[in-house]
Write a protein that holds these residues in place. Structure first.
Motif, PDB file in Angstrom:
ATOM      1  N   GLU A   1      28.105  41.935  31.318  1.00 56.86           N
ATOM      2  CA  GLU A   1      29.386  41.448  31.812  1.00 56.86           C
ATOM      3  C   GLU A   1      29.781  42.247  33.055  1.00 56.86           C
ATOM      4  N   ALA A   2      30.010  41.542  34.160  1.00 51.30           N
ATOM      5  CA  ALA A   2      30.330  42.219  35.422  1.00 51.30           C
ATOM      6  C   ALA A   2      31.561  43.112  35.285  1.00 51.30           C
ATOM      7  N   LYS A   3      32.562  42.644  34.550  1.00 55.13           N
ATOM      8  CA  LYS A   3      33.794  43.420  34.421  1.00 55.13           C
ATOM      9  C   LYS A   3      33.712  44.505  33.346  1.00 55.13           C
ATOM     10  N   SER A   4      32.536  44.663  32.739  1.00 59.67           N
ATOM     11  CA  SER A   4      32.356  45.816  31.864  1.00 59.67           C
ATOM     12  C   SER A   4      31.892  47.027  32.671  1.00 59.67           C
ATOM     13  N   LEU A   5      31.596  46.823  33.969  1.00 60.83           N
ATOM     14  CA  LEU A   5      31.292  47.946  34.851  1.00 60.83           C
ATOM     15  C   LEU A   5      32.553  48.781  35.050  1.00 60.83           C
ATOM     16  N   LYS A   6      32.453  50.069  34.729  1.00 62.69           N
ATOM     17  CA  LYS A   6      33.610  50.959  34.847  1.00 62.69           C
ATOM     18  C   LYS A   6      33.211  52.240  35.554  1.00 62.69           C
ATOM     19  N   SER A   7      34.111  52.718  36.412  1.00 63.80           N
ATOM     20  CA  SER A   7      33.927  54.009  37.069  1.00 63.80           C
ATOM     21  C   SER A   7      35.031  54.937  36.574  1.00 63.80           C
ATOM     22  N   GLU A   8      35.221  56.053  37.284  1.00 63.50           N
ATOM     23  CA  GLU A   8      36.312  56.960  36.928  1.00 63.50           C
ATOM     24  C   GLU A   8      37.624  56.548  37.586  1.00 63.50           C
ATOM     25  N   SER A   9      37.585  55.481  38.371  1.00 65.82           N
ATOM     26  CA  SER A   9      38.774  55.044  39.107  1.00 65.82           C
ATOM     27  C   SER A   9      39.016  53.554  38.876  1.00 65.82           C
ATOM     28  N   THR A  10      40.182  53.218  38.348  1.00 66.09           N
ATOM     29  CA  THR A  10      40.502  51.805  38.116  1.00 66.09           C
ATOM     30  C   THR A  10      40.633  51.041  39.433  1.00 66.09           C
ATOM     31  N   SER A  11      41.090  51.729  40.482  1.00 59.07           N
ATOM     32  CA  SER A  11      41.194  51.050  41.776  1.00 59.07           C
ATOM     33  C   SER A  11      39.816  50.718  42.330  1.00 59.07           C
ATOM     34  N   MET A  12      38.851  51.609  42.101  1.00 58.22           N
ATOM     35  CA  MET A  12      37.480  51.322  42.525  1.00 58.22           C
ATOM     36  C   MET A  12      36.904  50.164  41.727  1.00 58.22           C
ATOM     37  N   ASP A  13      37.226  50.126  40.441  1.00 56.13           N
ATOM     38  CA  ASP A  13      36.749  49.025  39.596  1.00 56.13           C
ATOM     39  C   ASP A  13      37.221  47.694  40.163  1.00 56.13           C
ATOM     40  N   GLY A  14      38.498  47.628  40.496  1.00 55.43           N
ATOM     41  CA  GLY A  14      39.055  46.397  41.036  1.00 55.43           C
ATOM     42  C   GLY A  14      38.395  45.985  42.335  1.00 55.43           C
ATOM     43  N   ARG A  15      38.119  46.970  43.209  1.00 57.59           N
ATOM     44  CA  ARG A  15      37.461  46.660  44.479  1.00 57.59           C
ATOM     45  C   ARG A  15      36.034  46.165  44.248  1.00 57.59           C
ATOM     46  N   CYS A  16      35.368  46.768  43.249  1.00 58.41           N
ATOM     47  CA  CYS A  16      34.005  46.337  42.915  1.00 58.41           C
ATOM     48  C   CYS A  16      33.993  44.891  42.433  1.00 58.41           C
ATOM     49  N   TYR A  17      34.918  44.550  41.514  1.00 55.26           N
ATOM     50  CA  TYR A  17      34.957  43.184  40.976  1.00 55.26           C
ATOM     51  C   TYR A  17      35.201  42.165  42.091  1.00 55.26           C
ATOM     52  N   LYS A  18      36.033  42.555  43.050  1.00 53.70           N
ATOM     53  CA  LYS A  18      36.303  41.660  44.170  1.00 53.70           C
ATOM     54  C   LYS A  18      35.062  41.501  45.043  1.00 53.70           C
ATOM     55  N   THR A  19      34.358  42.602  45.276  1.00 50.15           N
ATOM     56  CA  THR A  19      33.177  42.577  46.137  1.00 50.15           C
ATOM     57  C   THR A  19      32.070  41.710  45.559  1.00 50.15           C
ATOM     58  N   ILE A  20      31.842  41.813  44.235  1.00 51.58           N
ATOM     59  CA  ILE A  20      30.762  41.040  43.612  1.00 51.58           C
ATOM     60  C   ILE A  20      31.252  39.697  43.052  1.00 51.58           C
ATOM     61  N   LYS A  21      32.510  39.370  43.340  1.00 50.98           N
ATOM     62  CA  LYS A  21      33.098  38.092  42.918  1.00 50.98           C
ATOM     63  C   LYS A  21      32.965  37.905  41.402  1.00 50.98           C
TER      64      LYS A  21
ATOM     65  N   TYR B   1      31.613  34.873  39.269  1.00 56.16           N
ATOM     66  CA  TYR B   1      30.288  35.101  38.678  1.00 56.16           C
ATOM     67  C   TYR B   1      30.404  36.247  37.671  1.00 56.16           C
ATOM     68  N   PRO B   2      30.851  35.955  36.454  1.00 53.21           N
ATOM     69  CA  PRO B   2      31.179  37.014  35.503  1.00 53.21           C
ATOM     70  C   PRO B   2      29.985  37.714  34.855  1.00 53.21           C
ATOM     71  N   LYS B   3      28.774  37.216  35.090  1.00 50.39           N
ATOM     72  CA  LYS B   3      27.615  37.804  34.404  1.00 50.39           C
ATOM     73  C   LYS B   3      26.539  38.227  35.394  1.00 50.39           C
ATOM     74  N   ILE B   4      25.942  39.365  35.103  1.00 47.58           N
ATOM     75  CA  ILE B   4      24.748  39.846  35.796  1.00 47.58           C
ATOM     76  C   ILE B   4      23.577  39.642  34.836  1.00 47.58           C
ATOM     77  N   THR B   5      22.507  38.990  35.281  1.00 48.06           N
ATOM     78  CA  THR B   5      21.448  38.610  34.343  1.00 48.06           C
ATOM     79  C   THR B   5      20.063  38.987  34.860  1.00 48.06           C
ATOM     80  N   PHE B   6      19.164  39.219  33.909  1.00 42.78           N
ATOM     81  CA  PHE B   6      17.737  39.371  34.208  1.00 42.78           C
ATOM     82  C   PHE B   6      16.976  38.506  33.224  1.00 42.78           C
TER      83      PHE B   6
END
Length: 202
Positions: free
Chosen positions: A85-105, A109-114
């Motif tokens: 789940e893309a939004k299960s990616l977490k850093s030490e900063s919630t503001s960075m998390d939000g910027r990441c989710y925006k960057t990867i849309k 696209y809520p899932k990263i898959t292999f």
């Protein structure tokens, strides 16, 4: 007539013994495994910028594969898939998390898959193997071929722990390396995806 009945009984007994001893081994030779939850089960994304290095960890993972064993040795990986789940990616900063989710849309696209295409398994030492897994990695709706080099350890409890790392570029997935703070912080294009996942037979 008596000899004939004896022969039939012997053949029937032999067939029963073959079914009893061989069939269970055949069934056990190839089994489906699923990612087992645990604090050490995670995918990490490591990156850097002109200011500092950063790490995000995804724990919202669903994954399973079909591992084939022969003579107690891992011989093949016949199928494999992973969804994070893309939004299960977490850093030490919630503001960075939000910027990441925006960057990867992440909303779009809520899932990263292999998804595995093919794999080769090579024994390294007892209960340790190298798996070359070629397949397709999809991030932010863009799919690229990748070849993962996975270290697989068969544990005493018959679980399988898979570890490794894969370098990627954001631009390969049509993601522009973002800038923040009016351009003062620039995220670099190169990322490393690290994974540590333990699988249990289902």
């Amino acid at each position: 007539m008596k000899n004939f009945k004896t022969q039939v009984l012997s053949i029937t007994t032999a067939i029963a013994l073959i079914i009893f001893f061989v069939l269970p081994q055949t069934l056990k030779a190839q089994a489906n495994y699923k990612a087992a939850p645990g604090k050490d089960v995670a995918i990490k994304v490591l990156g850097t910028s002109n200011i500092h290095d950063w790490t995000m960890t995804a724990t919202g993972i669903e994954s399973q594969g079909q591992f084939k064993f022969e003579g107690g040795q891992l011989q093949a990986l016949n199928s494999f898939s992973l969804v994070a789940e893309a939004k299960s990616l977490k850093s030490e900063s919630t503001s960075m998390d939000g910027r990441c989710y925006k960057t990867i849309k992440a909303d779009q696209y809520p899932k990263i898959t292999f998804k595995l295409g093919a794999a080769t398994v090579t024994a390294v030492q007892k209960n340790k193997y190298t798996i070359k897994a070629s397949g397709e990695l999809t991030i932010s709706g863009s799919t690229q071929p990748v070849v993962l080099t996975v270290t697989a350890m068969v544990n005493p409890d018959n679980t399988i722990t898979c570890t490794g790392a894969q370098k990627i570029k954001l631009t390969d997935y049509k993601i522009d390396p973002p800038t923040f703070l009016l351009g003062a912080m620039k995220v670099y294009n190169d990322l490393t995806i690290q994974y540590n996942i333990t699988y249990k037979a289902i």
